[in-house]
Enzyme design. Structure first.
Site, PDB file in Angstrom:
ATOM      1  N   HIS A   1     -20.761  29.202   4.635  1.00 21.63           N
ATOM      2  CA  HIS A   1     -20.577  30.551   4.114  1.00 21.63           C
ATOM      3  C   HIS A   1     -19.957  31.482   5.181  1.00 21.63           C
ATOM      4  O   HIS A   1     -19.338  32.488   4.842  1.00 21.63           O
ATOM      5  CB  HIS A   1     -21.920  31.163   3.689  1.00 21.63           C
TER       6      HIS A   1
ATOM      7  N   GLU B   1     -23.415  35.606  -0.949  1.00 15.71           N
ATOM      8  CA  GLU B   1     -23.361  35.165  -2.348  1.00 15.71           C
ATOM      9  C   GLU B   1     -23.140  36.347  -3.293  1.00 15.71           C
ATOM     10  O   GLU B   1     -22.508  36.212  -4.334  1.00 15.71           O
ATOM     11  CB  GLU B   1     -24.636  34.403  -2.732  1.00 15.71           C
TER      12      GLU B   1
ATOM     13  N   ASP C   1     -22.073  22.082  -1.960  1.00 12.11           N
ATOM     14  CA  ASP C   1     -22.728  23.123  -1.162  1.00 12.11           C
ATOM     15  C   ASP C   1     -23.714  23.829  -2.084  1.00 12.11           C
ATOM     16  O   ASP C   1     -23.744  23.577  -3.297  1.00 12.11           O
ATOM     17  CB  ASP C   1     -21.680  24.124  -0.635  1.00 12.11           C
ATOM     18  N   SER C   2     -24.490  24.757  -1.511  1.00 11.50           N
ATOM     19  CA  SER C   2     -25.441  25.514  -2.329  1.00 11.50           C
ATOM     20  C   SER C   2     -24.735  26.563  -3.191  1.00 11.50           C
ATOM     21  O   SER C   2     -25.295  27.018  -4.183  1.00 11.50           O
ATOM     22  CB  SER C   2     -26.450  26.203  -1.420  1.00 11.50           C
TER      23      SER C   2
ATOM     24  N   CYS D   1     -21.680  21.468   3.431  1.00 11.71           N
ATOM     25  CA  CYS D   1     -22.869  22.280   3.666  1.00 11.71           C
ATOM     26  C   CYS D   1     -23.518  21.758   4.938  1.00 11.71           C
ATOM     27  O   CYS D   1     -23.884  20.582   5.019  1.00 11.71           O
ATOM     28  CB  CYS D   1     -23.814  22.124   2.472  1.00 11.71           C
TER      29      CYS D   1
ATOM     30  N   CYS E   1     -22.426  27.327   9.353  1.00 12.39           N
ATOM     31  CA  CYS E   1     -22.792  27.375   7.936  1.00 12.39           C
ATOM     32  C   CYS E   1     -21.488  27.668   7.214  1.00 12.39           C
ATOM     33  O   CYS E   1     -20.713  28.537   7.646  1.00 12.39           O
ATOM     34  CB  CYS E   1     -23.807  28.487   7.678  1.00 12.39           C
TER      35      CYS E   1
HETATM   36  N1  DGL Z   1     -23.418  26.827   3.128  1.00 14.25           N
HETATM   37  C1  DGL Z   1     -24.519  26.010   3.470  1.00 14.25           C
HETATM   38  C2  DGL Z   1     -24.536  25.598   4.917  1.00 14.25           C
HETATM   39  O1  DGL Z   1     -23.481  25.360   5.440  1.00 14.25           O
HETATM   40  C3  DGL Z   1     -25.848  26.389   2.848  1.00 14.25           C
HETATM   41  C4  DGL Z   1     -26.316  27.782   3.054  1.00 14.25           C
HETATM   42  C5  DGL Z   1     -27.602  28.082   2.287  1.00 14.25           C
HETATM   43  O2  DGL Z   1     -27.628  27.819   1.084  1.00 14.25           O
HETATM   44  O3  DGL Z   1     -28.549  28.575   2.898  1.00 14.25           O
HETATM   45  O4  DGL Z   1     -25.544  25.438   5.527  1.00 14.25           O
END
Ligand code: DGL
Length: 272
Positions: free
Chosen positions: A182, A148, A10-11, A73, A180
């Site tokens: 996150h 984050e 993931d990011s 992600c 997402c």
């Molecule tokens: N957590 C990721 C997702 O599910 C990436 C979020 C991001 O870095 O913008 O899309």
């Protein structure tokens, strides 16, 4: 069943919510997690950049000799799933298809990054299984940078959440997909803002069940806590830029402070 090594990426901290769900169900395996903290957020980047970044992450994980790849992600799942299939050389598990298979509702809202919403990947996948479902995709660009930082009391999160939920509430959705990885971290806040009849759906739950085909059906599912699994699972955590918040966030999911390695993906770069 012998212990398999699964790679997730993931990011940033978002994919830890996926790892959490997978560990609860499949604790007896080994996991390598890559957080591309040098380039978070992905969701505001253009599709070409996202595909190139995904290619680097996937190549890096392939070189760690993983037995399967979990796209933890949604943004790279939406825009680079074909790349994962092409270059990983192992089975690939994505969130979007896993979640879409479970939808039987008339109206579904999807909260996601701008790139995922623009791709309409959720609408396309949900319509493969349930063509009559109305899907409303809502981009939430303010969420990831605030998540984050790790301050869930930040008033900007509530303001943004109210703004993003308004069109979904107006459309009278029955389910809201956390599109997402996150966003499960915002579940307590979202729950406060939503009427109780609206279901919040985390695609990672469906994904962890789909892993049964590879990892076997768990004899006993560990509910709510992975404390009892920490001695069984082996997790390695890697990031692309040092991040204090990453280690702190990881504690919430694995119950101990992990050693976090900083790695470089550059040597793995390839064009797609
Ligand atoms: N957590 C990721 C997702 O599910 C990436 C979020 C991001 O870095 O913008 O899309």
């Amino acid at each position: 069943m012998s212990r398999l090594k699964l790679g997730l990426f993931d990011s940033g901290v978002g994919g830890l919510t996926v790892l959490h769900q997978v560990l609860k169900r499949h604790p007896n395996h080994s996991y390598i997690y890559l957080g591309d903290t040098a380039r978070v957020p992905y969701g505001e980047r253009n599709p070409r950049e996202i595909r190139s970044i995904a290619g680097e992450a996937i190549s890096w994980l392939r070189n760690q000799q993983v037995d399967a790849l979990i796209m933890a992600c949604n943004t790279t799942n939406a825009l680079a799933y074909d790349i994962a299939l092409k270059i990983s050389g192992v089975p690939v598990y994505g969130l979007i298809d896993s979640a879409a298979r479970c939808i039987r509702a008339k109206r579904v809202g999807v909260l996601s990054t701008a790139a995922t919403a623009a791709s309409r990947a959720y609408t396309l996948q949900i319509h493969r299984y349930s063509s009559q479902t109305q899907v409303i995709e809502q981009a939430c660009p303010a969420f990831v940078p605030l998540i984050e930082i790790g301050n869930f009391q930040d008033p900007r999160l509530r303001i943004a959440a109210n703004l993003y939920l308004a069109p979904l509430l107006a459309a009278n959705v029955e389910i809201i997909m956390l599109g997402c990885t996150h966003y499960p971290l915002l579940e307590p806040l979202l729950r406060q803002l939503l009427p109780s009849h609206i279901q919040l759906l985390d695609p990672a739950r469906a994904l962890s069940k789909r892993l049964d085909q590879l990892l076997g059906i768990p004899k006993r599912t560990v509910h709510n806590s992975i404390n009892s699994s920490k001695d069984l699972a082996v997790c390695r955590f890697c990031v692309t830029a040092a991040s204090e918040t990453f280690a702190k966030a990881a504690i919430n999911f694995i119950d101990y402070e992990p050693l976090v390695e900083v790695v470089s993906l550059r040597s793995e770069s390839c064009s797609h």
